[in-house]
Design a protein around this motif. Structure first.
Motif, PDB file in Angstrom:
ATOM      1  N   ARG A  42       0.760  -0.926  -0.171  1.00 53.10           N
ATOM      2  CA  ARG A  42       0.706  -0.213   0.000  1.00 53.10           C
ATOM      3  C   ARG A  42       1.160   1.184   0.088  1.00 53.10           C
ATOM      4  NH1 ARG A  42      -2.822  -3.469  -1.381  1.00 53.10           N
ATOM      5  NH2 ARG A  42      -4.749  -4.402  -0.834  1.00 53.10           N
ATOM      6  N   GLY A  43       2.585   1.034  -0.335  1.00 50.14           N
ATOM      7  CA  GLY A  43       3.349   2.256  -0.793  1.00 50.14           C
ATOM      8  C   GLY A  43       4.343   2.234   0.055  1.00 50.14           C
ATOM      9  N   VAL A  44       5.373   2.207  -0.842  1.00 46.85           N
ATOM     10  CA  VAL A  44       6.657   2.715   0.120  1.00 46.85           C
ATOM     11  C   VAL A  44       7.416   3.736  -0.431  1.00 46.85           C
ATOM     12  CG1 VAL A  44       8.954   0.658  -0.454  1.00 46.85           C
ATOM     13  CG2 VAL A  44       6.719  -0.503  -0.413  1.00 46.85           C
ATOM     14  N   ARG A  45       8.309   4.241   0.734  1.00 43.02           N
ATOM     15  CA  ARG A  45       9.096   5.083   0.007  1.00 43.02           C
ATOM     16  C   ARG A  45      10.600   4.760   0.522  1.00 43.02           C
ATOM     17  NH1 ARG A  45       7.638  11.577   1.346  1.00 43.02           N
ATOM     18  NH2 ARG A  45       9.994  11.994   1.860  1.00 43.02           N
ATOM     19  N   PRO A  46      11.707   4.764  -0.345  1.00 45.68           N
ATOM     20  CA  PRO A  46      13.196   4.726   0.031  1.00 45.68           C
ATOM     21  C   PRO A  46      13.217   5.623   1.090  1.00 45.68           C
ATOM     22  CG  PRO A  46      12.689   4.305  -2.379  1.00 45.68           C
ATOM     23  CD  PRO A  46      11.160   4.485  -1.058  1.00 45.68           C
ATOM     24  N   TRP A 298      -5.855  17.985   4.636  1.00 43.46           N
ATOM     25  CA  TRP A 298      -5.730  16.163   4.203  1.00 43.46           C
ATOM     26  C   TRP A 298      -4.685  15.062   3.407  1.00 43.46           C
ATOM     27  CZ3 TRP A 298     -10.932  14.455   0.494  1.00 43.46           C
ATOM     28  CH2 TRP A 298     -11.173  12.504   0.976  1.00 43.46           C
ATOM     29  N   LEU A 299      -3.969  15.911   2.474  1.00 41.67           N
ATOM     30  CA  LEU A 299      -3.352  15.225   1.569  1.00 41.67           C
ATOM     31  C   LEU A 299      -2.298  15.581   3.165  1.00 41.67           C
ATOM     32  CD1 LEU A 299      -3.548  17.561  -1.184  1.00 41.67           C
ATOM     33  CD2 LEU A 299      -3.343  15.189  -0.895  1.00 41.67           C
ATOM     34  N   ASP A 300      -1.763  16.375   3.039  1.00 43.51           N
ATOM     35  CA  ASP A 300      -0.369  16.196   4.580  1.00 43.51           C
ATOM     36  C   ASP A 300      -0.719  14.909   5.790  1.00 43.51           C
ATOM     37  OD1 ASP A 300       1.095  18.882   4.048  1.00 43.51           O
ATOM     38  OD2 ASP A 300       0.204  19.220   5.421  1.00 43.51           O
ATOM     39  N   PHE A 301      -1.944  14.725   5.933  1.00 41.77           N
ATOM     40  CA  PHE A 301      -2.572  13.875   6.761  1.00 41.77           C
ATOM     41  C   PHE A 301      -1.752  12.237   6.189  1.00 41.77           C
ATOM     42  CE2 PHE A 301      -5.873  11.064   8.174  1.00 41.77           C
ATOM     43  CZ  PHE A 301      -5.151  10.724   8.952  1.00 41.77           C
ATOM     44  N   LEU A 302      -2.563  12.431   4.824  1.00 40.74           N
ATOM     45  CA  LEU A 302      -2.793  10.974   4.370  1.00 40.74           C
ATOM     46  C   LEU A 302      -0.791  10.768   3.157  1.00 40.74           C
ATOM     47  CD1 LEU A 302      -5.752  11.969   1.720  1.00 40.74           C
ATOM     48  CD2 LEU A 302      -4.969  10.294   3.245  1.00 40.74           C
ATOM     49  N   HIS A 303      -0.454  12.094   3.587  1.00 40.21           N
ATOM     50  CA  HIS A 303       1.142  11.688   3.133  1.00 40.21           C
ATOM     51  C   HIS A 303       2.131  11.631   3.853  1.00 40.21           C
ATOM     52  CE1 HIS A 303       0.793  13.976  -1.009  1.00 40.21           C
ATOM     53  NE2 HIS A 303       0.025  13.005  -1.116  1.00 40.21           N
ATOM     54  N   GLY A 304       1.712  11.967   5.560  1.00 45.00           N
ATOM     55  CA  GLY A 304       1.987  10.992   6.558  1.00 45.00           C
ATOM     56  C   GLY A 304       2.029  10.501   7.128  1.00 45.00           C
ATOM     57  N   ARG A 305       1.713   9.706   6.706  1.00 39.61           N
ATOM     58  CA  ARG A 305       1.317   8.107   6.873  1.00 39.61           C
ATOM     59  C   ARG A 305       1.248   7.427   5.431  1.00 39.61           C
ATOM     60  NH1 ARG A 305      -1.292  11.123   9.681  1.00 39.61           N
ATOM     61  NH2 ARG A 305      -1.650  10.619  12.308  1.00 39.61           N
ATOM     62  N   GLU A 306       2.578   7.489   4.489  1.00 38.07           N
ATOM     63  CA  GLU A 306       2.399   7.075   3.632  1.00 38.07           C
ATOM     64  C   GLU A 306       1.630   6.405   2.549  1.00 38.07           C
ATOM     65  OE1 GLU A 306       5.584   6.629   2.931  1.00 38.07           O
ATOM     66  OE2 GLU A 306       6.006   7.053   4.971  1.00 38.07           O
ATOM     67  N   ARG A 307       0.293   7.416   2.415  1.00 41.47           N
ATOM     68  CA  ARG A 307      -0.620   6.806   1.649  1.00 41.47           C
ATOM     69  C   ARG A 307      -0.895   8.425   0.802  1.00 41.47           C
ATOM     70  NH1 ARG A 307      -4.777   6.780   6.520  1.00 41.47           N
ATOM     71  NH2 ARG A 307      -6.279   6.743   4.591  1.00 41.47           N
ATOM     72  N   TYR A 308      -0.088   8.339  -0.675  1.00 38.39           N
ATOM     73  CA  TYR A 308       0.074   8.623  -1.056  1.00 38.39           C
ATOM     74  C   TYR A 308      -0.809   9.559  -2.348  1.00 38.39           C
ATOM     75  CZ  TYR A 308       4.811   9.302   0.656  1.00 38.39           C
ATOM     76  OH  TYR A 308       5.631   9.016   1.469  1.00 38.39           O
ATOM     77  N   PRO A 360       1.654   6.209  -9.041  1.00 41.51           N
ATOM     78  CA  PRO A 360       0.869   4.885  -9.223  1.00 41.51           C
ATOM     79  C   PRO A 360       0.552   4.939  -7.284  1.00 41.51           C
ATOM     80  CG  PRO A 360       3.567   4.205  -8.945  1.00 41.51           C
ATOM     81  CD  PRO A 360       2.817   5.916  -9.380  1.00 41.51           C
ATOM     82  N   ALA A 361      -0.111   5.590  -7.323  1.00 41.54           N
ATOM     83  CA  ALA A 361      -1.154   5.906  -5.621  1.00 41.54           C
ATOM     84  C   ALA A 361      -2.373   4.833  -5.511  1.00 41.54           C
ATOM     85  CB  ALA A 361      -2.086   7.281  -5.956  1.00 41.54           C
ATOM     86  N   GLU A 362      -2.946   4.646  -4.721  1.00 35.53           N
ATOM     87  CA  GLU A 362      -3.667   3.878  -4.316  1.00 35.53           C
ATOM     88  C   GLU A 362      -5.436   5.362  -4.068  1.00 35.53           C
ATOM     89  OE1 GLU A 362      -4.844   3.851   0.595  1.00 35.53           O
ATOM     90  OE2 GLU A 362      -2.251   3.557   0.352  1.00 35.53           O
ATOM     91  N   GLN A 363      -4.871   6.525  -4.208  1.00 37.47           N
ATOM     92  CA  GLN A 363      -6.824   6.797  -4.256  1.00 37.47           C
ATOM     93  C   GLN A 363      -6.148   8.350  -4.669  1.00 37.47           C
ATOM     94  OE1 GLN A 363      -8.047   7.308   0.107  1.00 37.47           O
ATOM     95  NE2 GLN A 363      -6.094   8.501  -0.075  1.00 37.47           N
TER      96      GLN A 363
END
Length: 582
Positions: A42-46, A298-308, A360-363
């Motif tokens: 559901r997301g990977v960040r190096p 909202w994006l700050d919240f999602l991206h802080g949880r690796e949900r790009y 390639p995002a989930e949403q």
């Protein structure tokens, strides 16, 4: 088994070949977004640091995992030549998760601090404050012959650290003497991550892994009031391990392993075709309600949880102000000079295809113009189910605007007029923005009216676009497609049709000052535009203040410094009394 499928060069010499193998495995899975999702990623960040480390999320887990490469070594003399890489495993719960209560107090204190999300987001593996979140280890064994590979997860069945002297709190005990200061089911937390990793290796290598388990024990730790750690006399904790091997066994001599049929907690999507499609949320709201401000939070919240999350923005006018304001990890596709609910409906598919291919995002979030009718958009999404799954309709409402004077023609509240009513009635979630700018009594009355208009929507008060986003997450999880109000079929009464801004007479005009304009002159220009002006926005050079973002709505003018931006037109949106009024 051919290791060269992952690393097409001989092993040895670099000091980080195991990190390269790990990276190749994960990146190969993510070359195709639908494949990565079917495997459970559901997301990977190096990490951006020179030290190899990663953060990731997997299906079925709310928390973020951190993986840090700690180094590698060759096998002892006399045994088959191989590399053994060591990785530390971290678990970062969400701040609202009950799991966090099981963690050490040092972890709890930092997780509740403002720095937590940013530290996890920028995980490099070297932050001392994140060490209390390290609960397990991963080994990667690879043969120099290129015919064997193995992954081993090792972690305590339960990580318990005893407070020998207790932890005092006022007149009592926060933790009683001899009681555990933390008690975490560490091994089970990592099983889903391990299963996704093994499933990825099986698909890349084209064979099933041989799975085995083992167990050892270690002294249980306790800490004292002076800060020192020691062993608890006579107390031990169980260390569990599970290995997935490809090719000849990589077990060391003396390791007692028991075979298993398969890795537990394997990810098995119920419907791979549907689950591979990203979700498209629709964000709407009347002119000037604060959609972009809310979206950035909202994006700050999602991206802080690796949900790009990707964004498609639609403007009623030819200025890409909102796309300009989106920075960082967000990819923005702009659809301008029209409204996506009518004249630009045909460009939504190619716009979606472009952004899905690029990110390639989930949403994704479709931020509509303030004049869009979400009913028309939801109808259009029925023809796009081959590329997206329709998600929430989120409507941002302006409390200051809705608590204003009733509509002049029928003396009804503002929310009952045209586009506003259509946006509020179709919402799954109503964000009541600027709620701090109206009195408590007015806010209570407005809340009552909105519930009467749409009693199925979640209503969340907001200040500067901020809401309890965890509550929005819970709402999304609880109400699946088909149960959301916006997904319910509606039959209009005879003679009715979906209202659009065309019927209401809205138009857009653009102005571009020749040079800097004073704040007073700008205010006068907006005032002279007449009562039909509903919204104005742009990036202008303001005398004595430099380049500023200009926002005008509900009679309020706001200027925000934007020194790094390029000036744009000032777009005016409203209902002209005559063609020349705007």
């Amino acid at each position: 088994m051919q290791l060269k499928k992952l690393l097409p060069r001989p092993l040895g010499g670099s000091g980080s070949d195991c990190a390269s193998l790990f990276t190749s495995l994960i990146m190969a899975a993510h070359l195709e977004r639908s494949r990565a999702r079917s495997l459970g990623w559901r997301g990977v960040r190096p990490s951006a640091s020179p030290h190899p480390s990663w953060t990731c999320r997997v299906a079925g887990c709310d928390h973020v995992f951190g993986i840090r490469f700690d180094g590698e070594e060759q096998s002892p003399a006399g045994s088959p030549l191989r590399l053994r890489g060591s990785f530390s495993l971290f678990v970062f719960p969400q701040t609202e998760s009950p799991l966090l209560d099981m963690f050490p107090l040092a972890a709890l204190r930092f997780a509740l601090s403002p720095a937590y999300d940013e530290a996890v987001r920028d995980f490099s593996g070297n932050q001392p404050e994140l060490e209390p979140f390290c609960l397990g280890a991963l080994r990667l064994d690879a043969s120099f012959a290129g015919d064997a590979l193995a992954f081993t997860l090792e972690a305590p069945a339960r990580r318990r650290v005893v407070a020998a002297d207790g932890i005092a709190a006022g007149d009592g005990w926060l933790v009683a003497p001899g009681a555990p200061e933390c008690d975490i089911p560490a091994f089970s937390l990592f099983l889903r991550l391990f299963a996704v990793l093994v499933g990825t290796a099986e698909q890349e290598l084209g064979e099933n892994a041989a799975v085995s388990r083992g167990a050892t024990s270690a002294p249980r730790l306790c800490f004292h009031s002076d800060g020192t750690l020691g062993e608890c006399p006579g107390k031990r904790e169980t260390i569990l391990n599970i290995t997935a091997a490809f090719g000849p066994s990589q077990a060391l001599d003396g390791e007692a392993l028991h075979p298993l049929r398969a890795v537990p907690a394997r990810h098995r999507p119920e419907n791979p075709d549907n689950r591979s499609l990203p979700v498209l949320h629709v964000l709407t709201g009347f002119l000037g309600a604060g959609k972009t401000t809310f979206l950035r939070r909202w994006l700050d919240f999602l991206h802080g949880r690796e949900r790009y999350t990707g964004v498609i923005q639609n403007e009623f006018g030819n200025v890409e102000l909102d796309a300009t304001l989106m920075k960082g990890d967000t990819l923005v596709e702009a659809l301008d000079e029209g409204c996506v609910c009518c004249s630009l409906a045909d460009s939504l598919r190619p716009g979606l295809e472009r952004i899905i291919a690029a990110m390639p995002a989930e949403q994704f979030v479709l931020e509509t113009t303030g004049l869009a009718n979400p009913s028309n958009i939801m109808d259009a999404l029925k023809d796009l189910r081959d590329i997206v799954t329709p998600g929430l309709v989120v409507t941002v409402a302006d409390a200051l605007d809705l608590c204003g004077a009733p509509d002049a023609e029928n003396s009804s509240p503002p929310e009952n007029a045209g586009i506003r009513r259509a946006q509020l009635r179709k919402a799954d979630v109503i964000i009541l923005n600027k709620s701090d700018m109206v009195s408590a009594d007015a806010l209570q009355d407005l809340t009552r009216r909105l519930h009467a208009l749409n009693d199925k929507a979640l209503l969340l008060p907001a200040r500067y676009g901020n809401i309890p986003f965890a509550e929005l997450d819970a709402w999304t999880d609880a109400f699946r497609e088909g149960r959301l109000p916006s997904h319910a079929p509606q039959i209009m009464r005879m003679g009715e049709q979906g209202v659009t801004h065309v019927e209401e007479g809205y138009q857009a005009r653009s102005l571009h000052p020749d040079g800097p304009i004073s704040r007073n002159a700008l205010a006068a220009l907006l005032r002279d535009a007449g009562p039909g002006l509903r919204r104005a926005k742009g990036i202008l050079a303001i005398e004595g203040e430099g380049v500023c973002i200009v926002q005008y709505a509900a009679g309020r003018l706001e200027l925000t410094p934007a020194p790094d931006e390029t000036t744009t037109d000032l777009v005016l949106i409203g209902i002209p009394k005559a063609e020349a009024d705007l």
